[in-house]
Design a protein around this motif. Structure first.
Motif, PDB file in Angstrom:
ATOM      1  N   ILE A 180    -116.058  45.805  18.577  1.00 40.88           N
ATOM      2  CA  ILE A 180    -115.847  45.491  17.163  1.00 40.88           C
ATOM      3  C   ILE A 180    -116.066  46.744  16.324  1.00 40.88           C
ATOM      4  N   VAL A 181    -115.123  47.017  15.433  1.00 40.36           N
ATOM      5  CA  VAL A 181    -115.235  48.145  14.507  1.00 40.36           C
ATOM      6  C   VAL A 181    -114.928  47.663  13.091  1.00 40.36           C
ATOM      7  N   GLU A 182    -115.398  48.416  12.126  1.00 39.26           N
ATOM      8  CA  GLU A 182    -115.110  48.094  10.728  1.00 39.26           C
ATOM      9  C   GLU A 182    -113.671  48.449  10.391  1.00 39.26           C
ATOM     10  N   ASP A 183    -113.082  47.685   9.487  1.00 42.47           N
ATOM     11  CA  ASP A 183    -111.719  47.956   9.016  1.00 42.47           C
ATOM     12  C   ASP A 183    -111.715  47.965   7.484  1.00 42.47           C
ATOM     13  N   PRO A 184    -111.615  49.174   6.873  1.00 41.82           N
ATOM     14  CA  PRO A 184    -111.375  50.473   7.486  1.00 41.82           C
ATOM     15  C   PRO A 184    -112.621  51.020   8.166  1.00 41.82           C
ATOM     16  N   GLY A 185    -112.391  52.015   9.039  1.00 38.69           N
ATOM     17  CA  GLY A 185    -113.499  52.608   9.762  1.00 38.69           C
ATOM     18  C   GLY A 185    -113.260  54.084   9.991  1.00 38.69           C
ATOM     19  N   PHE A 186    -114.106  54.688  10.831  1.00 37.96           N
ATOM     20  CA  PHE A 186    -114.059  56.132  11.071  1.00 37.96           C
ATOM     21  C   PHE A 186    -113.137  56.424  12.250  1.00 37.96           C
ATOM     22  N   PRO A 187    -112.035  57.170  12.062  1.00 40.75           N
ATOM     23  CA  PRO A 187    -111.034  57.364  13.117  1.00 40.75           C
ATOM     24  C   PRO A 187    -111.573  57.872  14.447  1.00 40.75           C
ATOM     25  N   PRO A 188    -112.540  58.820  14.497  1.00 40.75           N
ATOM     26  CA  PRO A 188    -113.036  59.241  15.813  1.00 40.75           C
ATOM     27  C   PRO A 188    -113.624  58.107  16.647  1.00 40.75           C
ATOM     28  N   PHE A 189    -114.144  57.069  15.996  1.00 37.72           N
ATOM     29  CA  PHE A 189    -114.608  55.910  16.760  1.00 37.72           C
ATOM     30  C   PHE A 189    -113.444  55.276  17.516  1.00 37.72           C
ATOM     31  N   PHE A 190    -112.275  55.231  16.868  1.00 35.13           N
ATOM     32  CA  PHE A 190    -111.098  54.648  17.517  1.00 35.13           C
ATOM     33  C   PHE A 190    -110.723  55.469  18.754  1.00 35.13           C
ATOM     34  N   ASP A 191    -110.800  56.816  18.616  1.00 33.92           N
ATOM     35  CA  ASP A 191    -110.495  57.688  19.765  1.00 33.92           C
ATOM     36  C   ASP A 191    -111.451  57.435  20.925  1.00 33.92           C
ATOM     37  N   LEU A 192    -112.739  57.329  20.616  1.00 33.06           N
ATOM     38  CA  LEU A 192    -113.727  57.099  21.669  1.00 33.06           C
ATOM     39  C   LEU A 192    -113.445  55.806  22.419  1.00 33.06           C
ATOM     40  N   ILE A 193    -113.144  54.761  21.664  1.00 34.39           N
ATOM     41  CA  ILE A 193    -112.884  53.455  22.279  1.00 34.39           C
ATOM     42  C   ILE A 193    -111.639  53.507  23.150  1.00 34.39           C
ATOM     43  N   GLU A 194    -110.596  54.174  22.660  1.00 33.65           N
ATOM     44  CA  GLU A 194    -109.364  54.281  23.439  1.00 33.65           C
ATOM     45  C   GLU A 194    -109.580  55.097  24.710  1.00 33.65           C
ATOM     46  N   GLN A 195    -110.375  56.175  24.620  1.00 37.81           N
ATOM     47  CA  GLN A 195    -110.591  57.006  25.799  1.00 37.81           C
ATOM     48  C   GLN A 195    -111.405  56.281  26.867  1.00 37.81           C
ATOM     49  N   LEU A 196    -112.166  55.282  26.467  1.00 37.59           N
ATOM     50  CA  LEU A 196    -112.901  54.475  27.436  1.00 37.59           C
ATOM     51  C   LEU A 196    -112.038  53.353  28.018  1.00 37.59           C
ATOM     52  N   GLY A 197    -110.811  53.255  27.537  1.00 34.70           N
ATOM     53  CA  GLY A 197    -109.932  52.190  28.013  1.00 34.70           C
ATOM     54  C   GLY A 197    -110.297  50.837  27.457  1.00 34.70           C
ATOM     55  N   ALA A 198    -110.993  50.835  26.332  1.00 32.85           N
ATOM     56  CA  ALA A 198    -111.400  49.581  25.696  1.00 32.85           C
ATOM     57  C   ALA A 198    -110.471  49.246  24.540  1.00 32.85           C
ATOM     58  N   ARG A 200    -110.228  47.923  20.550  1.00 36.07           N
ATOM     59  CA  ARG A 200    -110.991  47.748  19.317  1.00 36.07           C
ATOM     60  C   ARG A 200    -110.594  46.445  18.630  1.00 36.07           C
ATOM     61  N   VAL A 201    -111.597  45.803  18.064  1.00 33.11           N
ATOM     62  CA  VAL A 201    -111.386  44.560  17.325  1.00 33.11           C
ATOM     63  C   VAL A 201    -111.764  44.819  15.870  1.00 33.11           C
ATOM     64  N   PRO A 202    -110.788  45.013  14.984  1.00 32.72           N
ATOM     65  CA  PRO A 202    -111.094  45.354  13.591  1.00 32.72           C
ATOM     66  C   PRO A 202    -111.681  44.164  12.837  1.00 32.72           C
ATOM     67  N   VAL A 203    -112.722  44.426  12.051  1.00 35.78           N
ATOM     68  CA  VAL A 203    -113.345  43.402  11.219  1.00 35.78           C
ATOM     69  C   VAL A 203    -113.357  43.891   9.772  1.00 35.78           C
ATOM     70  N   ALA A 204    -112.835  43.072   8.882  1.00 35.09           N
ATOM     71  CA  ALA A 204    -112.754  43.445   7.469  1.00 35.09           C
ATOM     72  C   ALA A 204    -114.140  43.602   6.867  1.00 35.09           C
ATOM     73  N   MET A 205    -114.236  44.463   5.850  1.00 28.25           N
ATOM     74  CA  MET A 205    -115.504  44.694   5.179  1.00 28.25           C
ATOM     75  C   MET A 205    -115.292  44.751   3.670  1.00 28.25           C
ATOM     76  N   ASP A 206    -116.409  44.669   2.941  1.00 28.14           N
ATOM     77  CA  ASP A 206    -116.385  44.863   1.501  1.00 28.14           C
ATOM     78  C   ASP A 206    -117.456  45.883   1.159  1.00 28.14           C
ATOM     79  N   MET A 207    -117.819  46.002  -0.107  1.00 26.82           N
ATOM     80  CA  MET A 207    -118.755  47.050  -0.505  1.00 26.82           C
ATOM     81  C   MET A 207    -120.209  46.742  -0.168  1.00 26.82           C
ATOM     82  N   GLN A 208    -120.464  45.625   0.521  1.00 27.48           N
ATOM     83  CA  GLN A 208    -121.803  45.347   1.043  1.00 27.48           C
ATOM     84  C   GLN A 208    -121.874  45.503   2.552  1.00 27.48           C
ATOM     85  N   GLY A 209    -120.732  45.827   3.157  1.00 27.52           N
ATOM     86  CA  GLY A 209    -120.705  46.003   4.601  1.00 27.52           C
ATOM     87  C   GLY A 209    -119.721  45.068   5.279  1.00 27.52           C
ATOM     88  N   MET A 210    -119.873  44.898   6.588  1.00 26.46           N
ATOM     89  CA  MET A 210    -119.001  44.039   7.372  1.00 26.46           C
ATOM     90  C   MET A 210    -119.109  42.598   6.869  1.00 26.46           C
TER      91      MET A 210
END
Length: 466
Positions: A180-198, A200-210
């Motif tokens: 699970i990652v935040e949407d929007p989130g930090f792009p390098p996290f997406f790279d890490l997840i992809e390189q592990l062959g996993a 990502r499950v995007p979860v919407a957020m607002d100005m208080q967090g996920m």
């Protein structure tokens, strides 16, 4: 290539043509080094005047995507970041200089504390007593524990926040897992997840967090891990409140009979954040790996951060690291300890924190006066809604300002803003895809907030800056 471009063009304006070609370049449809059609060739195919295509080519050259080689024609620039992972490379921006680069997401170098006194404390000779000596200086660990948002069982030092996130994911995520990652989130996290062959499950957020409702849906995918940013979220500047943390904990506990993911918290801007530190580890210490970085507050080139959590999760990370770098230099740890405790350095970081907050408020107020309301941001970044991302970036580039494309941060999209592929599930509770944004490093806007706000607002609203 002409047919490819014609098929991608939605409107026959210079802006729309430039946007279409930009999307093709960023998605790989047009490769680095490719020669573009001549102005007259494409104008004829599109049924527009050569001036229209010429203006589109000028706009693309202005943001560093193409270059003219005279009679040889116009060519797509070779990316200077081929050694970078896909999503990370998108943050590298264009190939041209700007008078004001607000795309970097980096701190103001003038607001970093002086290293002079800390360097004077470094031993004259390196410690060679043992390769298996203490991993963390005792005095540094005591200070970190006193400043931690909860009492972690174990703490270690790593080479910055991204190193800590990477090593944490490698310990808990296996091929085919979901994260699970935040949407929007930090792009390098997406790279890490992809390189592990996993996946990502995007979860919407607002100005208080996920968002708790979106997290509840995402937990149904049985994720192995959750990656979130507690404070000064990149790109939105959101900081998690205690109330939101308690809501997320209730959701996690309600689903604990189904899934029990490890929670990786990245507090990358800690000391320059204006909000108090909140961690889910206060309620779920056995499941949380909490990261504190000092790149934004004390200097990106220090490459040092702290990771705290349960020994059962932390010990394997430390053990694996012993087979690589072993430990983070104790000389660097001395520098960090001095920076965190010396009164002069503490005062400098406090001034930086107040300065960033003042710059955020000044830019927010100036934008509001121009009809563009954004929510208050913590840290150095702000998330700016725009009518059209590519047109806004082109307009700002023409004014000498660079910002970061919002599509790079949207976890529900692929590289270059493409629809989600094999590496991403549909976002839980996501905002409408029609909403577009750019990330602005507001912390770098000094005394020219009114001028910058005028240009940002005009570009965001699709108006003339004049």
């Amino acid at each position: 290539m002409i047919e490819l471009i014609v098929g991608a063009v939605e409107k026959k304006t210079p802006e729309a043509i430039a946007a279409a070609v930009s999307r093709l370049i960023r998605s790989g449809g047009i490769a680095s080094g490719d020669r573009l059609p001549t102005v007259r060739e494409l104008a004829g195919a599109l049924g527009v005047s050569p001036a229209t295509v010429s203006n589109a080519w000028q706009a693309l050259a202005g943001v560093g995507l193409i270059t003219s080689r005279g009679r040889a024609g116009s060519f797509v620039l070779h990316a200077s970041t081929t050694w970078m992972p896909t999503h990370f490379a998108e943050l590298a921006g264009s190939h041209v200089e700007a008078r004001l680069d607000l795309s970097s997401g980096t701190p103001d170098p003038n607001l970093l504390p002086s290293l002079e006194a800390a360097l004077a404390r470094v031993p004259a000779r390196a410690d060679t007593s043992s390769y298996l000596n203490q991993r963390v200086l005792p005095e540094l660990e005591r200070h970190l524990r006193a400043a931690w948002p909860y009492s972690p069982e174990s703490i270690t030092i790593l080479d910055g926040a991204l190193d800590a996130v990477s090593r944490s994911l490698e310990m808990v995520v296996r091929y085919g897992d979901r994260v699970i990652v935040e949407d929007p989130g930090f792009p390098p996290f997406f790279d890490l997840i992809e390189q592990l062959g996993a996946e990502r499950v995007p979860v919407a957020m607002d100005m208080q967090g996920m968002r708790p409702d979106a997290l509840a849906i995402a937990l149904g995918t049985n994720p192995a891990a959750i990656v979130l940013q507690n404070r000064a979220h990149n790109p939105t500047g959101a900081s998690m409140t205690r109330e939101r943390a308690e809501q997320l904990v209730r959701v996690l506990k309600a689903h604990s009979h189904v899934t029990d993911p490890v929670i990786i918290e990245d507090d990358h801007s800690g000391e320059i954040s204006s909000m108090p530190a909140i961690s889910l580890g206060s309620w779920l210490p056995h499941r949380v790996l909490h990261i504190r970085s000092y790149a934004k507050s004390h200097g990106p080139d220090l490459r040092i951060g702290a990771l705290g959590g349960p020994a059962a999760l932390l010990n394997p990370i430390v053990a694996r690291r012993m087979l690589g770098p072993g430990w983070t230099s104790r000389m660097l740890q001395v520098i960090l300890y001095e920076l965190l405790t010396a009164p002069s350095s503490v005062a400098e970081v406090a001034l930086a924190r107040d300065t960033y907050a003042a710059r955020q408020r000044a830019l927010q107020a100036a934008l509001a006066r121009r009809g563009l309301a954004i929510e208050a941001s913590d840290g150095i970044n702000a998330w700016l809604p725009v009518h059209d991302e590519r047109s806004a970036m082109v307009a700002l580039a023409a004014s000498g300002i660079r910002v970061a494309a919002g599509t790079s941060f949207q976890a529900s999209l692929g590289p270059g803003g493409a629809e989600p592929g094999a590496g991403a599930s549909g976002a839980a509770g996501a905002a409408p895809a029609s909403r577009q944004f750019v990330r602005v490093t507001a912390g770098l806007v000094e005394s020219d907030a009114e001028e910058v706000a005028g240009l940002l607002a005009a570009a965001a609203l699709g108006e003339s800056a004049a």
